[in-house]
Design an enzyme around this catalytic site. Structure first.
Site, short mmCIF file in Angstrom:
data_model
loop_
_atom_site.label_atom_id
_atom_site.label_comp_id
_atom_site.label_asym_id
_atom_site.label_seq_id
_atom_site.Cartn_x
_atom_site.Cartn_y
_atom_site.Cartn_z
CG HIS A 145 -37.20 -23.08 7.32
ND1 HIS A 145 -35.92 -22.93 7.81
CD2 HIS A 145 -37.32 -24.40 7.03
CE1 HIS A 145 -35.30 -24.10 7.81
NE2 HIS A 145 -36.12 -25.01 7.34
CB CYS A 167 -35.84 -16.85 7.06
SG CYS A 167 -35.11 -15.57 8.11
CG HIS A 222 -34.18 -19.21 10.51
ND1 HIS A 222 -34.02 -18.75 9.22
CD2 HIS A 222 -34.79 -20.42 10.41
CE1 HIS A 222 -34.51 -19.67 8.37
NE2 HIS A 222 -34.98 -20.68 9.07
#
Length: 189
Positions: free
Chosen positions: A147, A81, A135
């Site tokens: 993402h 990510c 994240h």
């Protein structure tokens, strides 16, 4: 004289036929030329009109859609990510840290309601680490964000309204894009 005139007319008739045949071919060409021009002008716009940085972020991020998520990867074919977000901003001369929890300290703090295209969005997705940044993605618009998703195992676009998991686990946004000038000047260094 009366015999000559029909002959003249005949050759006159032939010429328009020739012209018609000629006209037909360019017409076909013109269609494809127009299509080509449209393609050329659209790529020209992307390349030459100074795009807003947030639009460049969107274009560049979407180019990587579908690439595989691999933990710890920073490209060019696999990303995690924060490797993904670091690459997208780094290519535009905006340098952010490697890890999502450090990225979460950079830029201007943005609430969910004030998110704009190009903002980083941070999440706490691990039960074992409540409230901790685990994240990151990039906000696009209309509740969409892009993402590198460990769940989907690839780079995807999700929607906050449809994927309530992300809405529930959203922490905050960060705006690292200030202005086009800022990006231009960092590129020159």
């Amino acid at each position: 004289g009366s015999h000559k005139q029909p002959n003249v007319k005949k050759t006159n008739i032939k010429q328009p036929n020739v012209k018609k045949a000629n006209i037909k071919q360019p017409k076909k060409l013109n269609v494809t030329l127009k299509e080509q021009e449209q393609v050329i002008s659209s790529t020209k716009e992307e390349a030459w009109v100074p795009l807003k940085t947030e639009d460049e972020v969107e274009w560049n991020a979407k180019e990587l859609l579908g690439l595989k998520y691999v933990w710890g990867a920073t490209g060019p074919f696999n990303y995690d990510c924060s490797g993904f977000t670091q690459k997208i901003y780094g290519d535009l001369g905006i340098h952010i840290p490697r890890v999502s929890r450090d990225q979460a300290e950079n830029g201007e703090l943005v609430s969910f309601e004030n998110l704009k295209k190009g903002d980083l969005v941070f999440f706490s997705t691990e039960r074992r680490k409540p409230g901790q940044v685990t994240h990151v993605g990039i906000y696009l618009e209309n509740n969409n964000f892009i993402h590198a998703s460990s769940a989907a195992k690839k780079i995807v676009i999700c929607n906050f309204e449809k994927d309530t998991f992300y809405k529930k686990h959203f922490l905050w946004g960060r705006r690292v894009i200030h202005s086009t000038q800022y990006v231009a000047s960092t590129n020159e260094e």
